[in-house]
Design an enzyme around this catalytic site. Structure first.
Site, PDB file in Angstrom:
ATOM      1  N   GLU A  18      44.407  49.729  40.191  1.00 51.50           N
ATOM      2  CA  GLU A  18      43.015  49.392  40.503  1.00 51.50           C
ATOM      3  C   GLU A  18      42.773  49.252  42.004  1.00 51.50           C
ATOM      4  O   GLU A  18      41.811  48.612  42.426  1.00 51.50           O
ATOM      5  CB  GLU A  18      42.632  48.095  39.787  1.00 51.50           C
ATOM      6  N   SER A 146      40.148  47.605  34.208  1.00 46.77           N
ATOM      7  CA  SER A 146      39.258  48.725  34.529  1.00 46.77           C
ATOM      8  C   SER A 146      39.342  49.837  33.498  1.00 46.77           C
ATOM      9  O   SER A 146      39.161  51.011  33.829  1.00 46.77           O
ATOM     10  CB  SER A 146      39.555  49.274  35.938  1.00 46.77           C
ATOM     11  N   TYR A 216      32.241  52.087  37.718  1.00 42.22           N
ATOM     12  CA  TYR A 216      32.299  52.050  39.185  1.00 42.22           C
ATOM     13  C   TYR A 216      31.636  53.227  39.904  1.00 42.22           C
ATOM     14  O   TYR A 216      31.423  53.149  41.105  1.00 42.22           O
ATOM     15  CB  TYR A 216      33.762  51.982  39.636  1.00 42.22           C
ATOM     16  N   ARG A 255      35.939  35.770  34.436  1.00 39.86           N
ATOM     17  CA  ARG A 255      34.917  36.459  33.644  1.00 39.86           C
ATOM     18  C   ARG A 255      35.485  36.756  32.266  1.00 39.86           C
ATOM     19  O   ARG A 255      36.546  37.390  32.142  1.00 39.86           O
ATOM     20  CB  ARG A 255      34.512  37.772  34.312  1.00 39.86           C
ATOM     21  N   ASP A 257      35.124  38.629  28.636  1.00 42.24           N
ATOM     22  CA  ASP A 257      34.488  39.788  28.026  1.00 42.24           C
ATOM     23  C   ASP A 257      34.417  39.621  26.510  1.00 42.24           C
ATOM     24  O   ASP A 257      35.391  39.195  25.875  1.00 42.24           O
ATOM     25  CB  ASP A 257      35.269  41.062  28.360  1.00 42.24           C
ATOM     26  N   GLU A 270      38.940  39.708  26.448  1.00 40.49           N
ATOM     27  CA  GLU A 270      39.892  39.420  27.522  1.00 40.49           C
ATOM     28  C   GLU A 270      39.252  38.525  28.575  1.00 40.49           C
ATOM     29  O   GLU A 270      38.041  38.328  28.595  1.00 40.49           O
ATOM     30  CB  GLU A 270      40.407  40.703  28.165  1.00 40.49           C
ATOM     31  N   ASN A 272      39.250  37.895  32.800  1.00 48.12           N
ATOM     32  CA  ASN A 272      39.579  38.424  34.121  1.00 48.12           C
ATOM     33  C   ASN A 272      39.607  37.274  35.116  1.00 48.12           C
ATOM     34  O   ASN A 272      38.624  36.546  35.234  1.00 48.12           O
ATOM     35  CB  ASN A 272      38.524  39.447  34.551  1.00 48.12           C
ATOM     36  N   GLY A 276      35.858  42.091  39.550  1.00 43.78           N
ATOM     37  CA  GLY A 276      35.325  42.952  40.593  1.00 43.78           C
ATOM     38  C   GLY A 276      34.186  42.299  41.359  1.00 43.78           C
ATOM     39  O   GLY A 276      33.420  41.503  40.815  1.00 43.78           O
TER      40      GLY A 276
END
Length: 315
Positions: A18, A146, A216, A255, A257, A270, A272, A276
């Site tokens: 990443e 990602s 992205y 974060r 999800d 998951e 994070n 990002g």
């Protein structure tokens, strides 16, 4: 403001798959911090050594690294040894959250909803996996982000190729029951009882395909923040995000999800711990909906920088 934080390192780039996303995140964070007079400097652990980091004279660092060797607890352990305050979760929480299999085990122990799963290796009986989980399912390398190496499998004959793709990244692979529905994500700030969820972001990707390109690069993906959900469901999902974050021992920011199925049941996918911070990123969207600018978000995260492991007693 620069006097409060001293000399700040923004760690970006790195050597994970990443890297390119991290370069964008770090540049955004660096620009935000310098715009308010903070003495911030970019530092790329993918090109500079830990010796260079120790000698850089930083008073604290903002971790804008994603993936292995930046988000997985390894760097956090090194920063603890250097006694250099850093943003985000500590070594243990970072390591747990980076491992999607261990994350699910912790959540299941805490009675948090997460889709059923199996672990795939070269010797796995794929027929048994399908019989246990059902189709469709999602194949993921458990230590990547990602959407790298991720495949949706709708037929048994597709499973072997999906496994081989994911196995480029990991030895053990996660096979997870596919949840059809709305894709949601919830930023979280703080620590322990003070952890608070920010407004929910709904991700509406073309054909539901929120892959690397739609994350992205392209502008085809739509984002709705706050997500259009009734008040009770919104509170339920935000509370689940906070509980999932605390269960892993996360702090600073993160974060969670989710997938929301057709019966409005939320499923955790998951966590994070170094999300990002690009122009397409989701945490800044949630922060904006809560009245927090990108710059304010970066400063708030930086202010939470700390060492998480107690220093050894003086000799």
């Amino acid at each position: 403001m620069s006097e409060n934080f001293g000399r700040v390192g923004v760690l970006y780039g790195g050597c994970s798959a990443e890297r390119e996303v991290s370069l964008m995140s770090g540049q955004g964070v660096h620009a935000a911090l310098t715009s308010v007079g903070i003495d911030a400097h970019l530092f790329d652990p993918g090109k500079q050594s830990l010796v260079d980091l120790a000698n850089a004279g930083f008073d604290r660092v903002f971790i804008a690294l994603h993936g292995r060797y930046g988000e997985d607890g390894t760097l956090q352990g090194a920063l603890e040894l250097l006694q250099l305050p850093y943003t985000g979760s500590g070594p243990l929480a970072s390591s747990l959250a980076m491992d999607k299999i261990m994350t699910k085990r912790v959540w299941l122990e805490q009675n948090l909803p997460t889709p059923g799963f199996a672990i795939l290796t070269e010797s796995s009986d794929l027929d048994e996996v399908v019989a246990a989980i059902g189709l469709p399912l999602i194949i993921k390398p458990p230590h990547e982000g990602s959407t790298l190496g991720v495949t949706k499998v709708g037929k048994l004959e597709e499973l072997s190729a999906a496994y081989r793709l994911a196995a480029r990244y990991d030895a053990e692979i996660l096979a997870e029951r596919f949840i059809s529905g709305r894709e949601l994500t919830v930023p979280v700030l703080g620590k322990g009882k003070s952890a608070r969820a920010l407004p929910i972001v709904e991700i509406v990707a073309p054909q539901g395909n929120y892959d690397y390109e739609h994350k992205y690069v392209s502008n085809d993906t739509q984002y709705v923040c706050p997500a259009k959900l009734d008040t009770a469901l919104t509170r339920e999902i935000m509370t689940l995000a906070e509980r999932a974050y605390v269960a892993l021992g996360c702090e600073g920011w993160g974060r969670a999800d989710f997938m929301l199925d057709a019966d409005d049941r939320p499923w955790l996918l998951e966590m994070n711990t170094s999300p990002g911070m690009t122009s397409h990123s989701l945490v800044p969207m949630g922060a904006k909906a809560a009245g927090m600018s990108y710059v304010d978000l970066c400063v708030t995260i930086l202010a939470s920088a700390s060492c998480k492991v107690l220093a050894p007693p003086a000799a």
